[in-house]
Each structure stands twice: as C-alpha cells, then as structure tokens.
Design a protein around this motif. Structure first.
Motif, PDB file in Angstrom:
ATOM      1  N   LEU A   1       0.838  -1.195   0.000  1.00  0.00           N
ATOM      2  CA  LEU A   1       0.000   0.000   0.000  1.00  0.00           C
ATOM      3  C   LEU A   1       0.875   1.248   0.000  1.00  0.00           C
ATOM      4  N   THR A   2       0.406   2.306  -0.674  1.00  0.00           N
ATOM      5  CA  THR A   2       1.132   3.573  -0.701  1.00  0.00           C
ATOM      6  C   THR A   2       0.134   4.720  -0.730  1.00  0.00           C
ATOM      7  N   ALA A   3       0.524   5.848  -0.132  1.00  0.00           N
ATOM      8  CA  ALA A   3      -0.294   7.062  -0.174  1.00  0.00           C
ATOM      9  C   ALA A   3       0.019   7.894  -1.400  1.00  0.00           C
ATOM     10  N   SER A   4       0.959   7.451  -2.219  1.00  0.00           N
ATOM     11  CA  SER A   4       1.383   8.194  -3.402  1.00  0.00           C
ATOM     12  C   SER A   4       0.509   7.840  -4.588  1.00  0.00           C
TER      13      SER A   4
ATOM     14  N   LEU B   1       7.291  -7.663  -7.806  1.00  0.00           N
ATOM     15  CA  LEU B   1       6.126  -6.790  -7.916  1.00  0.00           C
ATOM     16  C   LEU B   1       5.368  -7.190  -9.179  1.00  0.00           C
ATOM     17  N   PHE B   2       4.245  -7.864  -9.013  1.00  0.00           N
ATOM     18  CA  PHE B   2       3.514  -8.475 -10.125  1.00  0.00           C
ATOM     19  C   PHE B   2       2.651  -7.455 -10.880  1.00  0.00           C
ATOM     20  N   ALA B   3       1.902  -6.614 -10.153  1.00  0.00           N
ATOM     21  CA  ALA B   3       0.986  -5.658 -10.790  1.00  0.00           C
ATOM     22  C   ALA B   3       0.791  -4.466  -9.876  1.00  0.00           C
ATOM     23  N   VAL B   4       0.433  -3.311 -10.482  1.00  0.00           N
ATOM     24  CA  VAL B   4       0.249  -2.070  -9.717  1.00  0.00           C
ATOM     25  C   VAL B   4      -1.031  -1.376 -10.161  1.00  0.00           C
TER      26      VAL B   4
ATOM     27  N   THR C   1       9.387  -1.403  -7.983  1.00  0.00           N
ATOM     28  CA  THR C   1       9.197  -1.153  -6.547  1.00  0.00           C
ATOM     29  C   THR C   1       8.034  -0.191  -6.392  1.00  0.00           C
ATOM     30  N   LEU C   2       7.114  -0.487  -5.495  1.00  0.00           N
ATOM     31  CA  LEU C   2       5.938   0.372  -5.309  1.00  0.00           C
ATOM     32  C   LEU C   2       6.380   1.724  -4.749  1.00  0.00           C
ATOM     33  N   PRO C   3       6.175   2.835  -5.480  1.00  0.00           N
ATOM     34  CA  PRO C   3       6.628   4.153  -5.019  1.00  0.00           C
ATOM     35  C   PRO C   3       5.979   4.547  -3.689  1.00  0.00           C
ATOM     36  N   GLY C   4       6.801   4.939  -2.711  1.00  0.00           N
ATOM     37  CA  GLY C   4       6.299   5.424  -1.424  1.00  0.00           C
ATOM     38  C   GLY C   4       5.577   4.378  -0.607  1.00  0.00           C
ATOM     39  N   GLU C   5       5.888   3.110  -0.797  1.00  0.00           N
ATOM     40  CA  GLU C   5       5.182   2.059  -0.056  1.00  0.00           C
ATOM     41  C   GLU C   5       5.359   2.230   1.443  1.00  0.00           C
ATOM     42  N   HIS C   6       4.222   2.183   2.176  1.00  0.00           N
ATOM     43  CA  HIS C   6       4.275   2.361   3.625  1.00  0.00           C
ATOM     44  C   HIS C   6       3.700   1.174   4.397  1.00  0.00           C
ATOM     45  N   LYS C   7       3.125   0.229   3.666  1.00  0.00           N
ATOM     46  CA  LYS C   7       2.499  -0.888   4.361  1.00  0.00           C
ATOM     47  C   LYS C   7       2.528  -2.115   3.457  1.00  0.00           C
ATOM     48  N   ARG C   8       2.873  -3.270   4.031  1.00  0.00           N
ATOM     49  CA  ARG C   8       2.862  -4.542   3.306  1.00  0.00           C
ATOM     50  C   ARG C   8       1.973  -5.513   4.095  1.00  0.00           C
ATOM     51  N   ILE C   9       0.920  -5.999   3.462  1.00  0.00           N
ATOM     52  CA  ILE C   9      -0.042  -6.888   4.115  1.00  0.00           C
ATOM     53  C   ILE C   9       0.147  -8.299   3.553  1.00  0.00           C
TER      54      ILE C   9
ATOM     55  N   GLU D   1      -3.161   1.280  12.865  1.00  0.00           N
ATOM     56  CA  GLU D   1      -2.491   2.287  12.056  1.00  0.00           C
ATOM     57  C   GLU D   1      -3.495   3.187  11.338  1.00  0.00           C
ATOM     58  N   VAL D   2      -3.021   4.404  10.998  1.00  0.00           N
ATOM     59  CA  VAL D   2      -3.837   5.381  10.279  1.00  0.00           C
ATOM     60  C   VAL D   2      -3.124   5.700   8.970  1.00  0.00           C
ATOM     61  N   TYR D   3      -3.798   5.546   7.846  1.00  0.00           N
ATOM     62  CA  TYR D   3      -3.161   5.868   6.578  1.00  0.00           C
ATOM     63  C   TYR D   3      -4.192   6.012   5.472  1.00  0.00           C
ATOM     64  N   ASP D   4      -3.740   6.730   4.409  1.00  0.00           N
ATOM     65  CA  ASP D   4      -4.509   6.833   3.167  1.00  0.00           C
ATOM     66  C   ASP D   4      -3.861   5.919   2.135  1.00  0.00           C
ATOM     67  N   VAL D   5      -4.650   5.446   1.190  1.00  0.00           N
ATOM     68  CA  VAL D   5      -4.123   4.603   0.112  1.00  0.00           C
ATOM     69  C   VAL D   5      -4.590   5.161  -1.225  1.00  0.00           C
ATOM     70  N   ARG D   6      -3.606   5.545  -2.060  1.00  0.00           N
ATOM     71  CA  ARG D   6      -3.887   5.974  -3.435  1.00  0.00           C
ATOM     72  C   ARG D   6      -3.332   4.991  -4.461  1.00  0.00           C
ATOM     73  N   GLY D   7      -2.437   4.100  -4.011  1.00  0.00           N
ATOM     74  CA  GLY D   7      -1.872   3.127  -4.913  1.00  0.00           C
ATOM     75  C   GLY D   7      -1.630   1.816  -4.204  1.00  0.00           C
ATOM     76  N   LEU D   8      -1.539   0.732  -4.968  1.00  0.00           N
ATOM     77  CA  LEU D   8      -1.311  -0.580  -4.378  1.00  0.00           C
ATOM     78  C   LEU D   8      -0.522  -1.436  -5.353  1.00  0.00           C
ATOM     79  N   GLY D   9       0.125  -2.458  -4.807  1.00  0.00           N
ATOM     80  CA  GLY D   9       0.883  -3.389  -5.621  1.00  0.00           C
ATOM     81  C   GLY D   9       0.670  -4.807  -5.136  1.00  0.00           C
ATOM     82  N   LEU D  10       0.611  -5.757  -6.074  1.00  0.00           N
ATOM     83  CA  LEU D  10       0.483  -7.177  -5.758  1.00  0.00           C
ATOM     84  C   LEU D  10       1.863  -7.823  -5.886  1.00  0.00           C
ATOM     85  N   TYR D  11       2.303  -8.478  -4.797  1.00  0.00           N
ATOM     86  CA  TYR D  11       3.623  -9.103  -4.770  1.00  0.00           C
ATOM     87  C   TYR D  11       3.492 -10.622  -4.833  1.00  0.00           C
ATOM     88  N   LEU D  12       4.401 -11.238  -5.602  1.00  0.00           N
ATOM     89  CA  LEU D  12       4.469 -12.694  -5.636  1.00  0.00           C
ATOM     90  C   LEU D  12       5.228 -13.198  -4.414  1.00  0.00           C
TER      91      LEU D  12
END
Length: 353
Positions: A28-31, A88-91, A41-49, A72-83
């Motif tokens: 997850l990223t707020a960018s 980084l499989f898809a964004v 690499t997911l730009p500005g990634e702040h969380k990995r679930i 945690e408190v955060y906004d999400v504007r972008g996401l990435g799927l990791y294998l």
C-alpha cells in the motif's frame, strides 16, 4: 497494470510457455504515482499486508481479499500485488484516495481484478483461509446452508435455511397436524371448530357494519364489498369564484389561478369570491390627464385605485403629482390628472372583481 517482471513470471522468456505464480502480499502507498510497466518497486510504499486471500472466479478475473486489523492510520492511493518471491507483479494508482483507514477500524479490502487475457487459472494465493467475513445478523458475509436435519432440529443459529429447507420443516409440521386430525384428536378438532366459528362470527359482524363519507368526503356503503371514499378537488375556476362548498382546494388549483407576476401584473386573491388585485407603473404627462390601462380587465368592476400621488385641482395647482380621476375608473383602466410642470413616474394598485 502488470509489470514487466510480472509478465515475465507468467510468460518466461525463451518461449517456454506459461508459468504459474502465487500472490502472497499486498503493498500500500499514499502516493498517487503514474503507472508504468517498468515499475519494480511500489513508489512510497508504507504498508505490506500478507493476510491476502483470493481465487479465480472467471478465466480472466481473480477475486482478492486482504485485511489489516492494526491501529495504524493511513490513506491509500496506490497498491501493488507481490508474488511469494518478492516480485512486484501488478500495480494500480489514482490521484484521489482509494480508501482511508483510521485507528478505530479494521481494513477489509476486497477487489475483483480483470485481466485482458485469460490468465486467472495461472494465479494462486498464499495459505490464507478467508475470502470474506462470516455472515451474522449485522454483517454481510459467507454462511453455510443448513441440512434438513439441522433445519428440523432448530438448534443451530449459525447456518442459513433456504426455501427448500423451510418447505421440508413445514411439510413435517403439516404432516403432524394431519396425522393428529386423522387419528381423531377430539381436542384439536374441537379447537379448530371453535376457531372457525369465531372467525365466521367476526366476519359476519364486520360485514354488518358500513362506512359512509361525511363533510367533503362522499361514497361508502356496507363492508360486504370494497368501498371507495372520494374528496372532490376544486378547480382553479372554483377557487376564483369562491362559491363551491363541496370540494377541497389543492396546491394545483391555487397555482392554476390566472396571474401575471411582473412589473405590470395581476393575481386572484384566493378565498375572496373572485376578488382580484392589479398593479403597475405609468408616466403622467405634465399639467394634464393621462389614461392608464390595466394589464387585464376586471370581470365585474374595479372598486378602487390607489396611486402614489394626490390629485390636483387644476392647472393652477403647481407641483402636485398625479392623482386618480375617480369618475374615469372602468373595468379596463382609469385616468389621472397631474398639475405638475413635469412628467412623473407613478405606480398604482387596483382592487376589483
């Protein structure tokens, strides 16, 4: 958007066919970055679930579910799927927040991902056993259908009864009642007879009653058949004349009254038996009479006209503004006389019917 690395994992270079991949994490990223296949690499990634589950629901669609129960408190504007090997499989990204998490909430992220190609069967997920929360009385989710035995027992509060299972329970109940009657259960038969007699008596009493309109309400009759009660609606003409006493005034009737809301206009006064109000502006000539026409003619008579001036007594009366010459009042207009040495802008209000 599948990245170049993700595409290479699905379609290995060298023409070796297709390869199966496993999605194990959600980044997850707020960018709100610009998507490109070259991103590794997911730009500005702040969380990995890593609590990610999913399944293929169509040849080109996968259903993805992830959860985050942290404070945690955060906004999400972008996401990435990791294998599972960290690729980084898809964004995906957008300028506005996709969602916003606050401390008091748990994130439940559910997404259907649609691919341009039929590759869903090449994608699997990590060993997470959930896809949706269990269904409760207040939460939508996944639930198990009860068996006939569980539905008949009536003790399980976790499983759902379908129409077929409900019919099974009702059939058993119906059979039990039929058996009791067939076996000559005198008490039950007597109770049924008493109930039938009571219902018949109540229906006869109800049929003997009648309902009749009163006041503005008409119609009615005995309750042996359907009855309609009616309230007549007044027309705009009824409101204008103000004589009918057997109908109700509606907003539509009021709005239908003839009127002109303008600088020179007219309108009916509702409920006053045809009384009308007219108004307007005119310019009086200097030292003389000016004829003024109403914007519409009164049907019967004009009773009074008021202007914003005082009638003079002749050409010798200097600087007196225009006044109504009352003998000239008709249904269609009136005259004013002005002893002023200059023309004047005047206004008037007229009352009539």
């Amino acid at each position: 958007m599948i990245t170049q690395q993700g595409y290479a994992a699905l379609f290995p270079p060298g023409g070796g066919g297709t390869g199966a991949v496993r999605i194990s994490q959600l980044g997850l990223t707020a960018s709100g970055f610009v998507m490109a296949p070259t991103i590794d690499t997911l730009p500005g990634e702040h969380k990995r679930i890593d609590t990610v589950g999913g399944t293929a629901v169509a040849p080109n669609i996968i259903h993805l579910t992830a959860t985050d129960a942290s404070a945690e408190v955060y906004d999400v504007r972008g996401l990435g799927l990791y294998l599972d090997d960290g690729t980084l499989f898809a964004v995906f990204a957008q300028a506005t927040p996709i969602f916003r998490k606050v401390a008091a909430t748990s994130l439940l992220f559910v997404q259907d991902v649609i691919f341009a190609q039929d590759i869903a069967d090449l994608i699997s997920f990590g060993p997470v056993s959930f896809l949706n929360p269990p269904a409760t009385e207040t939460v939508k989710g996944v639930a198990e259908i009860a068996t006939n035995q569980e539905a008949t027992a009536g003790a399980d509060d976790l499983r759902i009864i379908t129409p077929r299972k409900l019919k099974h329970v009702l059939d058993i109940l119906s059979a039990a009642i039929s058996t009791a009657i067939a076996d000559g259960d005198a008490a039950l038969s007597s109770d049924m007879d008493d109930l039938s007699a009571a219902l018949t008596n109540a229906l006869n009493m109800l049929a003997a009653r009648s309902i009749t309109g009163g006041g503005l309400v008409t119609g009615g009759g005995a309750l042996t058949a359907d009855r309609i009660l009616t309230v007549l609606a007044a027309s705009a003409a009824d409101v204008a004349t103000g004589t009918a006493d057997d109908r109700a005034i509606t907003p539509a009737a009021l709005s239908g009254l003839a009127k002109s809301i303008a600088q020179n206009g007219h309108a009916f006064i509702p409920g006053m038996g045809g009384l009308r109000l007219m108004w307007g502006r005119f310019t009086s000539v200097a030292n003389g009479s000016t004829a003024v026409l109403f914007p519409d003619s009164f049907a019967t008579a004009c009773f009074v006209v008021l202007t914003d001036g005082v009638k003079g007594s002749g050409n010798d009366s200097q600087d007196n503004p225009a006044g109504v010459d009352y003998p000239t009042i008709t249904r269609s207009g009136f005259s004013v006389f002005s002893a002023d040495d200059s023309a004047n802008a005047c206004g008037y209000v007229a009352l009539g019917a």
